[in-house]
Design a protein around this motif. Structure first.
Motif, PDB file in Angstrom:
ATOM      1  N   THR A 233     -12.749   3.369  -0.493  1.00  0.00           N
ATOM      2  CA  THR A 233     -11.422   2.766  -0.567  1.00  0.00           C
ATOM      3  C   THR A 233     -10.518   3.678  -1.396  1.00  0.00           C
ATOM      4  O   THR A 233     -10.915   4.141  -2.463  1.00  0.00           O
ATOM      5  CB  THR A 233     -11.498   1.374  -1.211  1.00  0.00           C
ATOM      6  OG1 THR A 233     -12.275   0.517  -0.371  1.00  0.00           O
ATOM      7  CG2 THR A 233     -10.112   0.780  -1.400  1.00  0.00           C
ATOM      8  N   VAL A 234      -9.307   3.933  -0.899  1.00  0.00           N
ATOM      9  CA  VAL A 234      -8.420   4.868  -1.592  1.00  0.00           C
ATOM     10  C   VAL A 234      -6.981   4.364  -1.614  1.00  0.00           C
ATOM     11  O   VAL A 234      -6.573   3.540  -0.793  1.00  0.00           O
ATOM     12  CB  VAL A 234      -8.439   6.265  -0.926  1.00  0.00           C
ATOM     13  CG1 VAL A 234      -9.824   6.896  -0.998  1.00  0.00           C
ATOM     14  CG2 VAL A 234      -7.932   6.196   0.513  1.00  0.00           C
ATOM     15  N   ILE A 235      -6.245   4.897  -2.585  1.00  0.00           N
ATOM     16  CA  ILE A 235      -4.791   4.865  -2.540  1.00  0.00           C
ATOM     17  C   ILE A 235      -4.382   6.194  -1.914  1.00  0.00           C
ATOM     18  O   ILE A 235      -4.544   7.255  -2.515  1.00  0.00           O
ATOM     19  CB  ILE A 235      -4.177   4.724  -3.941  1.00  0.00           C
ATOM     20  CG1 ILE A 235      -4.579   3.395  -4.579  1.00  0.00           C
ATOM     21  CG2 ILE A 235      -2.658   4.864  -3.882  1.00  0.00           C
ATOM     22  CD1 ILE A 235      -3.988   2.172  -3.900  1.00  0.00           C
ATOM     23  N   ALA A 236      -3.913   6.142  -0.696  1.00  0.00           N
ATOM     24  CA  ALA A 236      -3.642   7.369   0.054  1.00  0.00           C
ATOM     25  C   ALA A 236      -2.201   7.815  -0.142  1.00  0.00           C
ATOM     26  O   ALA A 236      -1.260   7.025  -0.032  1.00  0.00           O
ATOM     27  CB  ALA A 236      -3.921   7.152   1.538  1.00  0.00           C
ATOM     28  N   GLN A 237      -2.055   9.093  -0.461  1.00  0.00           N
ATOM     29  CA  GLN A 237      -0.761   9.732  -0.413  1.00  0.00           C
ATOM     30  C   GLN A 237      -0.598  10.365   0.975  1.00  0.00           C
ATOM     31  O   GLN A 237      -1.505  10.332   1.783  1.00  0.00           O
ATOM     32  CB  GLN A 237      -0.655  10.808  -1.497  1.00  0.00           C
ATOM     33  CG  GLN A 237      -0.901  10.300  -2.906  1.00  0.00           C
ATOM     34  CD  GLN A 237      -0.615  11.362  -3.940  1.00  0.00           C
ATOM     35  OE1 GLN A 237       0.539  11.626  -4.239  1.00  0.00           O
ATOM     36  NE2 GLN A 237      -1.656  11.976  -4.477  1.00  0.00           N
ATOM     37  N   ASP A 238       0.562  10.948   1.196  1.00  0.00           N
ATOM     38  CA  ASP A 238       0.810  11.651   2.451  1.00  0.00           C
ATOM     39  C   ASP A 238       1.286  13.056   2.110  1.00  0.00           C
ATOM     40  O   ASP A 238       2.494  13.356   2.166  1.00  0.00           O
ATOM     41  CB  ASP A 238       1.853  10.902   3.284  1.00  0.00           C
ATOM     42  CG  ASP A 238       1.962  11.439   4.703  1.00  0.00           C
ATOM     43  OD1 ASP A 238       1.451  12.551   4.946  1.00  0.00           O
ATOM     44  OD2 ASP A 238       2.568  10.756   5.546  1.00  0.00           O
ATOM     45  N   PRO A 239       0.357  13.956   1.727  1.00  0.00           N
ATOM     46  CA  PRO A 239       0.779  15.297   1.301  1.00  0.00           C
ATOM     47  C   PRO A 239       1.473  16.081   2.399  1.00  0.00           C
ATOM     48  O   PRO A 239       2.359  16.896   2.110  1.00  0.00           O
ATOM     49  CB  PRO A 239      -0.533  15.957   0.863  1.00  0.00           C
ATOM     50  CG  PRO A 239      -1.613  15.177   1.547  1.00  0.00           C
ATOM     51  CD  PRO A 239      -1.097  13.779   1.647  1.00  0.00           C
ATOM     52  N   ALA A 240       1.088  15.861   3.656  1.00  0.00           N
ATOM     53  CA  ALA A 240       1.764  16.568   4.740  1.00  0.00           C
ATOM     54  C   ALA A 240       3.233  16.157   4.813  1.00  0.00           C
ATOM     55  O   ALA A 240       4.125  17.002   4.987  1.00  0.00           O
ATOM     56  CB  ALA A 240       1.063  16.295   6.060  1.00  0.00           C
TER      57      ALA A 240
END
Length: 355
Positions: A301-308
């Motif tokens: 389980t993650v807190i996802a960023q959007d680096p792209a």
């Protein structure tokens, strides 16, 4: 997207100092300045020192691309991209997105890693601006960015990505780190955890401090006593994170849940959980998604960023400035999102469970 006014943005950029300016201030000819700059013989030490003093006073940097890369529009068709570490998956995704946007314009991207070293950061800024890159995109390690003001006032667009500017009004593309960390911790709390440990990146990095603050805010909101919390900061590698997590798991009253605040820290934490065979009984939420996180058992389980997305927005913003507008300073906040996969939904033992 929010914008902030900046009085500097309304003024035309100051012209970069030239060799002619240095020569005038030092009281010598241009050829003498050229010899000094290029370490050629035929100049006395006293004269060379006058030239160096004049160059320092004017913040002069030699144009290493003069006569080769310059075009009629005085652009070098290049960007400088300064990242924490190009081999970090987050940075790699930013890098690729910047390259993709730049490629559409026929612009080259020169990139380098600072390895969280502020002195190396300054050296790289000097190296790139000496080559007259048209703009800089940076993930900065330094805690004071005012040293970039000369470059900004000389007309070099500067965009900070991932980390907010400090001491300088420049464009930035960031996420709400504190809110993402608060959401991660609140998620663990909702699943019954109170003995939660935080594993953090280098505390001198702004994003790490914000994530630690978000962790504490969620615990405070839930009324969890501080003596039930554990926090270990200044972890910046998988090995350091693994060792820290093992200390927590092997200690008295080990945590029932872990919040790892950076992708490499998460990977080290997973190794510790598996080393002790508790990956199915101790909950884990990581900040940043990473490759194969969904294929592990349990999936992470993650807190996802959007680096792209962050990289693309940073590139688009730097080109907007290169193309000419005296635009207000822009701070773009890219949302994070919680991805539930299993590791963050593990409940604590019945004796520790809080409804």
């Amino acid at each position: 997207m929010t914008t902030l006014s900046d009085e500097n943005q309304g003024r035309p950029p100051r012209q970069r100092p030239t060799m002619r300016d240095v020569a005038a201030l030092a009281g010598v000819g241009i050829k003498t300045v050229s010899r000094v700059i290029n370490d050629e013989p035929g100049v006395t030490p006293a004269t060379a020192e006058r030239v160096h003093a004049a160059a320092r006073a004017l913040s002069f940097r030699p144009d290493l691309t003069a006569g080769t890369l310059r075009r009629s529009d005085r652009r070098s068709r290049s960007l400088g991209l300064i990242l924490a570490s190009v081999d970090n998956p987050f940075c790699a995704a930013v890098h690729r997105a910047v390259e993709d946007v730049a490629a559409l314009r026929g612009v080259a991207v020169f990139s380098a890693s600072i390895d969280e070293d502020p002195e190396r950061e300054r050296d790289l800024v000097a190296a790139f601006t000496s080559r007259r890159v048209d703009g800089l995109i940076m993930t900065a390690a330094s805690t004071d960015h005012s040293y970039l003001r000369n470059e900004q006032e000389s007309g070099t667009p500067i965009i900070l990505v991932d980390r907010p500017p400090q001491g300088l009004e420049v464009d930035s593309v960031v996420v709400d780190n504190a809110e993402g960390a608060r959401q991660a911790t609140a998620h663990l709390i909702r699943h019954g955890h109170r003995r939660i440990a935080y594993l953090g990146d280098l505390s001198r990095i702004a994003t790490a401090r914000l994530r630690h603050a978000g962790f504490l805010a969620a615990a405070l909101e839930a009324g969890i006593p501080t003596d039930q919390l554990r926090a270990i900061d200044d972890l910046h590698s998988e090995d350091a994170a693994e060792a820290a997590a093992l200390r927590l798991l092997d200690g008295p009253e080990p945590p029932t849940a872990l919040f790892a605040s950076q992708n490499l820290v998460t990977i080290g934490t997973i190794r510790a959980l598996r080393a002790r065979g508790v990956q199915h009984t101790v909950a884990l939420v990581g900040f940043d998604d990473f490759e194969l996180a969904d294929l592990l058992e349990p999936a992470v389980t993650v807190i996802a960023q959007d680096p792209a997305r962050m990289g693309a927005l940073a590139a688009e913003q730097v080109f907007a400035r290169i193309d000419g507008g005296h635009l207000p300073v822009c701070r773009t906040v890219v949302p994070t999102r919680l991805i539930e996969r299993g590791s963050g939904e593990i409940r604590p033992p019945a004796t520790d469970w809080t409804p």
